[in-house]
Design an enzyme around this catalytic site. Sequence first.
Site, mmCIF file in Angstrom:
data_model
loop_
_atom_site.group_PDB
_atom_site.id
_atom_site.type_symbol
_atom_site.label_atom_id
_atom_site.label_comp_id
_atom_site.label_asym_id
_atom_site.label_seq_id
_atom_site.Cartn_x
_atom_site.Cartn_y
_atom_site.Cartn_z
ATOM 1 N N LYS A 192 -5.893 9.337 -1.776
ATOM 2 C CA LYS A 192 -4.513 8.923 -1.447
ATOM 3 C C LYS A 192 -3.516 9.602 -2.394
ATOM 4 O O LYS A 192 -2.510 10.173 -1.963
ATOM 5 C CB LYS A 192 -4.387 7.396 -1.554
ATOM 6 N N LYS A 234 2.864 9.563 -11.981
ATOM 7 C CA LYS A 234 1.559 9.060 -11.524
ATOM 8 C C LYS A 234 0.793 10.138 -10.754
ATOM 9 O O LYS A 234 -0.389 10.384 -10.998
ATOM 10 C CB LYS A 234 1.792 7.823 -10.662
ATOM 11 N N THR A 238 2.069 2.433 -5.312
ATOM 12 C CA THR A 238 1.989 3.890 -5.466
ATOM 13 C C THR A 238 2.363 4.506 -4.125
ATOM 14 O O THR A 238 1.634 4.343 -3.140
ATOM 15 C CB THR A 238 0.556 4.328 -5.837
ATOM 16 N N PRO A 260 0.780 -1.256 0.000
ATOM 17 C CA PRO A 260 0.000 0.000 0.000
ATOM 18 C C PRO A 260 0.807 1.298 0.000
ATOM 19 O O PRO A 260 0.558 2.173 -0.826
ATOM 20 C CB PRO A 260 -0.846 -0.118 1.279
HETATM 21 P P1 NAD Z 1 -4.311 -4.110 -1.118
HETATM 22 O O1 NAD Z 1 -4.465 -3.475 0.223
HETATM 23 O O2 NAD Z 1 -5.454 -4.877 -1.697
HETATM 24 O O3 NAD Z 1 -3.037 -5.087 -1.113
HETATM 25 C C1 NAD Z 1 -1.814 -4.767 -0.538
HETATM 26 C C2 NAD Z 1 -1.229 -6.031 0.038
HETATM 27 O O4 NAD Z 1 0.097 -5.757 0.532
HETATM 28 C C3 NAD Z 1 -2.027 -6.580 1.235
HETATM 29 O O5 NAD Z 1 -2.456 -7.904 0.943
HETATM 30 C C4 NAD Z 1 -1.033 -6.527 2.398
HETATM 31 O O6 NAD Z 1 -1.154 -7.607 3.294
HETATM 32 C C5 NAD Z 1 0.300 -6.578 1.659
HETATM 33 N N1 NAD Z 1 1.424 -6.081 2.463
HETATM 34 C C6 NAD Z 1 1.529 -4.916 3.143
HETATM 35 N N2 NAD Z 1 2.731 -4.837 3.765
HETATM 36 C C7 NAD Z 1 3.383 -5.983 3.455
HETATM 37 C C8 NAD Z 1 4.650 -6.514 3.814
HETATM 38 N N3 NAD Z 1 5.507 -5.832 4.597
HETATM 39 N N4 NAD Z 1 4.986 -7.727 3.342
HETATM 40 C C9 NAD Z 1 4.142 -8.424 2.546
HETATM 41 N N5 NAD Z 1 2.923 -7.979 2.176
HETATM 42 C C10 NAD Z 1 2.555 -6.775 2.632
HETATM 43 O O7 NAD Z 1 -3.872 -2.920 -2.099
HETATM 44 P P2 NAD Z 1 -3.974 -2.890 -3.712
HETATM 45 O O8 NAD Z 1 -5.298 -2.337 -4.101
HETATM 46 O O9 NAD Z 1 -3.521 -4.201 -4.257
HETATM 47 O O10 NAD Z 1 -2.914 -1.726 -4.024
HETATM 48 C C11 NAD Z 1 -1.515 -1.947 -4.010
HETATM 49 C C12 NAD Z 1 -0.824 -0.706 -4.505
HETATM 50 O O11 NAD Z 1 -1.265 -0.426 -5.835
HETATM 51 C C13 NAD Z 1 -1.140 0.555 -3.682
HETATM 52 O O12 NAD Z 1 0.024 1.334 -3.540
HETATM 53 C C14 NAD Z 1 -2.203 1.245 -4.492
HETATM 54 O O13 NAD Z 1 -2.212 2.654 -4.300
HETATM 55 C C15 NAD Z 1 -1.766 0.910 -5.900
HETATM 56 N N6 NAD Z 1 -2.854 0.948 -6.893
HETATM 57 C C16 NAD Z 1 -4.046 0.350 -6.622
HETATM 58 C C17 NAD Z 1 -5.073 0.431 -7.561
HETATM 59 C C18 NAD Z 1 -6.420 -0.220 -7.288
HETATM 60 O O14 NAD Z 1 -7.356 0.044 -8.068
HETATM 61 N N7 NAD Z 1 -6.567 -1.054 -6.267
HETATM 62 C C19 NAD Z 1 -4.870 1.122 -8.767
HETATM 63 C C20 NAD Z 1 -3.625 1.682 -9.026
HETATM 64 C C21 NAD Z 1 -2.619 1.592 -8.069
#
Ligand code: NAD
Length: 296
Positions: A246, A171, A96, A66
């Site tokens: 965010k 971004k 991100t 995250p």
């Molecule tokens: P999410 O919360 O669904 O998944 C993040 C995962 O990271 C979780 O499963 C969490 O347990 C894991 N995590 C956190 N710390 C960790 C660690 N130290 N070791 C191992 N695993 C760890 O989030 P997401 O929606 O998959 O988003 C991920 C990234 O992508 C973010 O930075 C978000 O801003 C970006 N993003 C998301 C989207 C979207 O539509 N969801 C779109 C563009 C960008």
Amino acid sequence: MAKIGFIGLGKMGLPMVENLLAAGHEVKAFDLFPQNVAAAEEAGAAAADSIADAAKGVDAVISMVPEGKHVRAVYEGDEGVFANADPETLLIDSSTIDVATSRVVSRQAVEAGFDMVDAPVSGGVGGAVAATLTFMVGGSEKAFERASPFLEIMGGKIIHTGGPGNGQAAKICNNMLLAISMIGTSEAFALGRRLGLDDQTLFDVSSVSSGANWSLTTYCPVPGPVPTSPANNDYKAGFAADMMLKDLRLAQAAAADSDIETPLGELSEALYSRLAEKGGGGLDFSAVFKMLDGSL
Ligand code: NAD
């Protein structure tokens, strides 16, 4: 075929892993939540029991977590990627996060002898599933060239945006512009309604006039003119307002660090905060129209 350590198997990470597996790569997958690791195992990945385990003996590590603090936890310290991966391993952070943290982590990578890119994405969960993500990639030319074959499996457009942190910079600048254009478009429709203009009529005029922009012509925030826009589906996200908030906060942090005023970016952050306070954070970011029009 390559061996990849993948860390962070959430909404984005898991489908990205599935695409790497479908392309024939071997994936060692790790997440703090065991159920996420189990889901990756079910998709055909090997389960890693720690970050260190995921980072050992692989050609590339990809992280999708995250925030900046999570990226630091993944890469730094005795249990992190830097201490456990071979320096030949390519490092790709697709989270991100704030530009400053991204540059700190990238600098540590280079000092430890790694090639690393920051490669945040746009395109959301749908893009992750369909492998049509856009990757904005910061890092050296060599790191970009090494990363491209992996990114091409998970994405549709891969753009080298400059040195370390420039992927994050691209971004947040893009998303700040998107928020501003969405708010402007929404204000125009809200005012137009009050002045007795039909939504479709305003669309017909603005879409072929100087007010035309992506938020209007592709992602119109009122139901009707663009049938595929989330407004026609009760503003179901799409790109959630909370995710936009965010990114706007990251943009404001970067603006403060860079000593530049971004007054519309600041106002956009305030408006999306208000939308979240009103319970609209889970809606599509175009629901800012509902707030401005007074129906939320
Ligand atoms: P999410 O919360 O669904 O998944 C993040 C995962 O990271 C979780 O499963 C969490 O347990 C894991 N995590 C956190 N710390 C960790 C660690 N130290 N070791 C191992 N695993 C760890 O989030 P997401 O929606 O998959 O988003 C991920 C990234 O992508 C973010 O930075 C978000 O801003 C970006 N993003 C998301 C989207 C979207 O539509 N969801 C779109 C563009 C960008």
